[in-house]
Design a protein around this motif. Structure first.
Motif, PDB file in Angstrom:
ATOM      1  N   ASP A   4      -4.560  -3.210  11.350  1.00 23.60           N
ATOM      2  CA  ASP A   4      -3.063  -3.759  12.086  1.00 23.60           C
ATOM      3  C   ASP A   4      -2.050  -2.836  11.560  1.00 23.60           C
ATOM      4  OD1 ASP A   4      -4.104  -6.367  13.238  1.00 23.60           O
ATOM      5  OD2 ASP A   4      -4.077  -7.082  11.114  1.00 23.60           O
ATOM      6  N   LYS A   5      -2.285  -2.186  10.789  1.00 22.04           N
ATOM      7  CA  LYS A   5      -1.213  -1.117  10.033  1.00 22.04           C
ATOM      8  C   LYS A   5      -2.059  -0.018   9.552  1.00 22.04           C
ATOM      9  CE  LYS A   5       2.468  -4.380   8.835  1.00 22.04           C
ATOM     10  NZ  LYS A   5       3.504  -3.957   9.884  1.00 22.04           N
ATOM     11  N   GLU A   6      -1.325   1.289   9.341  1.00 23.77           N
ATOM     12  CA  GLU A   6      -2.119   2.325   8.737  1.00 23.77           C
ATOM     13  C   GLU A   6      -2.290   2.288   7.265  1.00 23.77           C
ATOM     14  OE1 GLU A   6      -0.566   6.056   9.550  1.00 23.77           O
ATOM     15  OE2 GLU A   6       0.219   5.668  11.353  1.00 23.77           O
ATOM     16  N   GLU A   7      -1.390   1.585   6.681  1.00 20.68           N
ATOM     17  CA  GLU A   7      -1.963   1.193   5.051  1.00 20.68           C
ATOM     18  C   GLU A   7      -3.190   0.507   4.888  1.00 20.68           C
ATOM     19  OE1 GLU A   7       1.049   0.053   6.444  1.00 20.68           O
ATOM     20  OE2 GLU A   7       2.638   1.261   5.282  1.00 20.68           O
ATOM     21  N   ILE A   8      -4.172   0.817   3.894  1.00 21.62           N
ATOM     22  CA  ILE A   8      -5.121   0.240   3.706  1.00 21.62           C
ATOM     23  C   ILE A   8      -5.188  -0.503   2.206  1.00 21.62           C
ATOM     24  CG2 ILE A   8      -7.796   0.020   3.342  1.00 21.62           C
ATOM     25  CD1 ILE A   8      -7.530   2.251   5.467  1.00 21.62           C
ATOM     26  N   TRP A   9      -4.548  -1.612   1.994  1.00 18.92           N
ATOM     27  CA  TRP A   9      -4.617  -2.144   0.703  1.00 18.92           C
ATOM     28  C   TRP A   9      -5.650  -3.298   0.426  1.00 18.92           C
ATOM     29  CZ3 TRP A   9       1.422  -3.845   0.641  1.00 18.92           C
ATOM     30  CH2 TRP A   9       2.142  -2.688   0.822  1.00 18.92           C
ATOM     31  N   ILE A  10      -5.890  -3.456  -1.035  1.00 20.01           N
ATOM     32  CA  ILE A  10      -6.685  -4.316  -1.390  1.00 20.01           C
ATOM     33  C   ILE A  10      -5.903  -4.820  -2.702  1.00 20.01           C
ATOM     34  CG2 ILE A  10      -8.900  -3.463  -0.661  1.00 20.01           C
ATOM     35  CD1 ILE A  10      -9.286  -2.283  -3.669  1.00 20.01           C
ATOM     36  N   ALA A  11      -6.383  -6.060  -3.207  1.00 22.33           N
ATOM     37  CA  ALA A  11      -5.818  -6.616  -4.468  1.00 22.33           C
ATOM     38  C   ALA A  11      -6.928  -7.000  -5.448  1.00 22.33           C
ATOM     39  CB  ALA A  11      -5.024  -7.988  -4.270  1.00 22.33           C
ATOM     40  N   TYR A  12      -6.488  -6.699  -6.589  1.00 21.95           N
ATOM     41  CA  TYR A  12      -7.568  -7.279  -7.654  1.00 21.95           C
ATOM     42  C   TYR A  12      -6.720  -7.545  -9.041  1.00 21.95           C
ATOM     43  CZ  TYR A  12     -10.949  -6.550 -11.421  1.00 21.95           C
ATOM     44  OH  TYR A  12     -11.704  -6.846 -12.651  1.00 21.95           O
ATOM     45  N   GLN A  13      -7.101  -8.623  -9.481  1.00 25.69           N
ATOM     46  CA  GLN A  13      -6.482  -9.335 -10.721  1.00 25.69           C
ATOM     47  C   GLN A  13      -4.901  -9.460 -10.369  1.00 25.69           C
ATOM     48  OE1 GLN A  13      -8.072  -7.723 -14.259  1.00 25.69           O
ATOM     49  NE2 GLN A  13      -9.854  -9.029 -13.989  1.00 25.69           N
TER      50      GLN A  13
END
Length: 82
Positions: free
Chosen positions: A20-29
């Protein structure tokens, strides 16, 4: 450190899935990382894991430890829903 970070909702995180957007984010804790520069997260997929979500509960199945997150920039923290 976490207290000074900008908060993002789960829906805001989900938009940074490499599609959907250029950024690729993930979350951890509770911390959100930008993995956009990693060739291992091409188009938001890393083996059977997808970007744009909290991967805290998926890490025990990974062949690496949480030290891998030190390679990536922190962009914010995941807003606690409730």
């Amino acid at each position: 450190m976490a207290a000074m970070l900008k908060e993002y909702s789960h829906s805001q995180l989900s938009l940074r899935n490499g599609q959907d957007k250029e950024e690729i984010w993930i979350a951890y804790q509770g911390i959100i990382y930008d993995v956009s520069a990693s060739r291992l997260w091409y188009k938001g997929k890393h083996y059977e894991h997808w970007a744009g979500q909290d991967l805290t509960h998926e890490l025990p199945d990974a062949p690496h430890t949480d030290k891998v997150f030190a390679k990536f920039s922190v962009v914010g923290k995941l807003k606690v829903s409730g």
